[in-house]
Design an enzyme around this catalytic site. Structure first.
Site, PDB file in Angstrom:
ATOM      1  N   TYR A 135      -2.668  -1.857  -4.108  1.00 31.54           N
ATOM      2  CA  TYR A 135      -3.234  -3.213  -4.181  1.00 31.54           C
ATOM      3  C   TYR A 135      -4.419  -3.279  -5.141  1.00 31.54           C
ATOM      4  O   TYR A 135      -5.427  -3.914  -4.848  1.00 31.54           O
ATOM      5  CB  TYR A 135      -3.647  -3.708  -2.788  1.00 31.54           C
ATOM      6  CG  TYR A 135      -2.466  -4.185  -1.981  1.00 31.54           C
ATOM      7  CD1 TYR A 135      -1.979  -5.474  -2.145  1.00 31.54           C
ATOM      8  CD2 TYR A 135      -1.806  -3.344  -1.100  1.00 31.54           C
ATOM      9  CE1 TYR A 135      -0.864  -5.912  -1.438  1.00 31.54           C
ATOM     10  CE2 TYR A 135      -0.691  -3.772  -0.391  1.00 31.54           C
ATOM     11  CZ  TYR A 135      -0.235  -5.063  -0.565  1.00 31.54           C
ATOM     12  OH  TYR A 135       0.860  -5.491   0.126  1.00 31.54           O
ATOM     13  N   TYR A 173       3.103 -10.957   7.676  1.00 27.04           N
ATOM     14  CA  TYR A 173       3.070  -9.713   6.895  1.00 27.04           C
ATOM     15  C   TYR A 173       3.632  -8.588   7.759  1.00 27.04           C
ATOM     16  O   TYR A 173       3.108  -8.296   8.829  1.00 27.04           O
ATOM     17  CB  TYR A 173       1.655  -9.357   6.429  1.00 27.04           C
ATOM     18  CG  TYR A 173       1.661  -8.048   5.655  1.00 27.04           C
ATOM     19  CD1 TYR A 173       2.120  -8.005   4.343  1.00 27.04           C
ATOM     20  CD2 TYR A 173       1.271  -6.854   6.259  1.00 27.04           C
ATOM     21  CE1 TYR A 173       2.178  -6.807   3.642  1.00 27.04           C
ATOM     22  CE2 TYR A 173       1.325  -5.645   5.565  1.00 27.04           C
ATOM     23  CZ  TYR A 173       1.774  -5.634   4.258  1.00 27.04           C
ATOM     24  OH  TYR A 173       1.840  -4.450   3.567  1.00 27.04           O
ATOM     25  N   ASP A 201       5.897  -7.093  16.335  1.00 28.89           N
ATOM     26  CA  ASP A 201       5.251  -6.161  15.405  1.00 28.89           C
ATOM     27  C   ASP A 201       3.793  -5.963  15.820  1.00 28.89           C
ATOM     28  O   ASP A 201       2.924  -6.762  15.483  1.00 28.89           O
ATOM     29  CB  ASP A 201       5.354  -6.714  13.987  1.00 28.89           C
ATOM     30  CG  ASP A 201       4.704  -5.799  12.953  1.00 28.89           C
ATOM     31  OD1 ASP A 201       4.054  -4.804  13.350  1.00 28.89           O
ATOM     32  OD2 ASP A 201       4.830  -6.092  11.752  1.00 28.89           O
ATOM     33  N   LYS A 238      -0.479   2.217  12.305  1.00 28.71           N
ATOM     34  CA  LYS A 238      -1.925   2.064  12.162  1.00 28.71           C
ATOM     35  C   LYS A 238      -2.735   2.848  13.205  1.00 28.71           C
ATOM     36  O   LYS A 238      -2.973   4.022  13.022  1.00 28.71           O
ATOM     37  CB  LYS A 238      -2.294   0.578  12.148  1.00 28.71           C
ATOM     38  CG  LYS A 238      -1.722  -0.117  10.906  1.00 28.71           C
ATOM     39  CD  LYS A 238      -2.525  -1.292  10.436  1.00 28.71           C
ATOM     40  CE  LYS A 238      -2.161  -1.686   9.031  1.00 28.71           C
ATOM     41  NZ  LYS A 238      -1.297  -2.864   8.913  1.00 28.71           N
TER      42      LYS A 238
END
Ligand code: PLP
Length: 436
Positions: A16, A143, A235, A264
């Site tokens: 990114y 996302y 999610d 994560k």
């Protein structure tokens, strides 16, 4: 060349990051607790948990010790045809914490691949059970990751634009609220026959800019999906492991999904790993004498013993009374600061779910992801020794749970000071370069 910044520039392509205009990457030589240290000895508070992964602070000694022991015992083994204690124990321990219908654990490498596996389970579920279901539902602004399947179920944005024509078709619906819930049900109802699954980030749409919506209406939408036999993929890659103030976003809901995704915080931010869990109903649809009904998906490092061990250690720390108390404290302190922020004339849309606090800097400049404000704020906070990574004009805090009240107050105080500084300048100093 000994300088890390120069050597990095010569060989690395960062995520990114527009490599032409990005400044030097900050060389980090050490992490301890909530702090990261650069090669000049300057320390930074990691207010974003290093992209939302670090739960208990950096280089946690307990996780390090457990991983070290495992490293000396078994570092990796093929997970097709073989198994090992850390994978079995992690699956047992995780399933105990999830909604009771979650019965099987499928291991992958990160959040995106956890989502890929979930999507393939749903699509093949339809195939294996002889149903013609090809449509997928997702939320606008969603996302779910950066691989192709995950990109396809994510909202179309500047991030997905170059790949637009290659992404599969998805029906995007609004997040539910009191006003639109009935019309959402009508919309979903019309598609129900052909819909294989609905994928959603529960309560918080992280990458979209920490957009939040209420559990009550998600429950209502889930209940409707259940009644129309639409499989649900929850999610929890970001919301899992305490972020929302409870262990999982699922703990805010009464309805239960068919499939859940984790990554994560799963290993406490120590190692990459993804998990997709599913119900018996999903799993059973793949049991057959017909080899074609097998789930043909797997990664080289599936259920890597080191990552499993880090996850076990992290979950043990997470369930400690003092960690659960810290999550409550951070949530309370965020909520008090949110009260102060919401009275600030330069701030709007203050929102909070558990340990996640977000607000927007009021501006008449373009507020897209690419505006200058994010970059200016990022640099200003970095200079003050705080790692914040605004999404456009959205500022947010997602701290590790080991952060103290004093450290939180230091961040809050700096936010107020930065707001003062920019107010006195009336406008932002505009730089040529955008940071992505
Ligand atoms: C970050 C994220 C992903 C992707 O995870 P990666 O590990 O970055 O591939 C998927 N879903 C949600 C909700 C996320 O926040």
């Amino acid at each position: 060349m000994n300088n890390l910044k120069e050597r990095d520039k010569a060989v690395n392509w960062h995520p990114y990051t527009q490599m032409k205009t990005a400044g030097d990457a900050v060389p980090i030589v050490k992490g301890k607790g909530v702090y990261l240290y650069d090669d000049d000895g300057k320390k930074y508070i990691d207010a974003v948990s290093s992209w939302w992964v670090t739960l208990h602070g950096h280089a946690h000694p307990y996780i390090a010790e457990c991983v070290f022991q495992q490293l000396n015992t078994l570092e990796q083994v093929i997970f097709a045809g073989f198994t090992h204690e850390p994978a079995v124990r992690l699956s047992e321990n995780l399933l105990k914490l999830l909604p009771e219908n979650q019965k099987k654990v499928f291991y992958t490498d990160n959040g995106s691949t956890a989502v890929e596996a979930a999507l393939k389970m749903c699509i093949q579920y339809a195939y294996n059970t002889g149903k013609e279901k090809t449509k997928i539902l997702a939320f606008k602004n969603a996302y779910h990751g950066d691989t192709f399947g995950a990109m396809s179920v994510s909202g179309r944005s500047v991030w997905t634009k170059p790949f637009g024509s290659m992404l599969f078709e998805v029906v995007f619906i609004d997040t539910p609220n009191a006003e639109n819930i009935e019309s959402l049900k009508l919309q979903v109802g019309d598609l129900a026959e052909e819909t294989a699954c609905f994928i959603y980030e529960p309560l918080v749409q992280g990458a979209a800019g920490m957009l939040m919506y209420e559990a009550e209406y998600l429950d209502e939408l889930m209940k409707f999906c259940r009644s129309r036999e639409i499989l649900m993929i929850q999610d929890e890659v970001f919301t899992g492991f305490g972020r929302t103030g409870k262990l999982f976003a699922a703990n805010h809901l009464t309805e239960i999904p068919d499939i859940m995704c984790f990554s994560k915080g799963l290993t406490g931010g120590t190692m990459p790993m993804g998990i997709t869990t599913c119900s018996e109903q999903i799993f059973n649809a793949f049991l057959s004498d017909d080899k074609y009904k097998t789930l043909f998906h797997g990664h080289s490092f599936t259920a890597n013993p080191l990552a499993c061990t880090a996850a076990l250690a992290s979950m043990e720390l997470l369930l400690k009374e003092e960690t659960l108390a810290a999550i409550k404290r951070i949530s309370r302190e965020h909520s008090e600061f949110a009260g102060i922020l919401s009275k600030h004339p330069d701030v709007e849309n203050v929102r909070q779910t558990g340990t996640i606090l977000a607000f927007e800097y009021k501006t008449d400049q373009n507020t897209s992801y690419f505006n200058h404000i994010g970059k200016v704020l990022y640099d200003e906070f970095l200079q003050r020794g705080i790692i914040m990574r605004p999404l456009g004009n959205v500022m947010y805090l997602v701290p590790p749970y080991c952060i103290t009240t004093e450290e939180l107050n230091f961040i809050y105080q700096n936010i107020l000071e930065v707001l003062e500084t920019f107010e006195s300048q009336r406008s932002f100093p505009i730089h040529a370069a955008d940071r992505t």
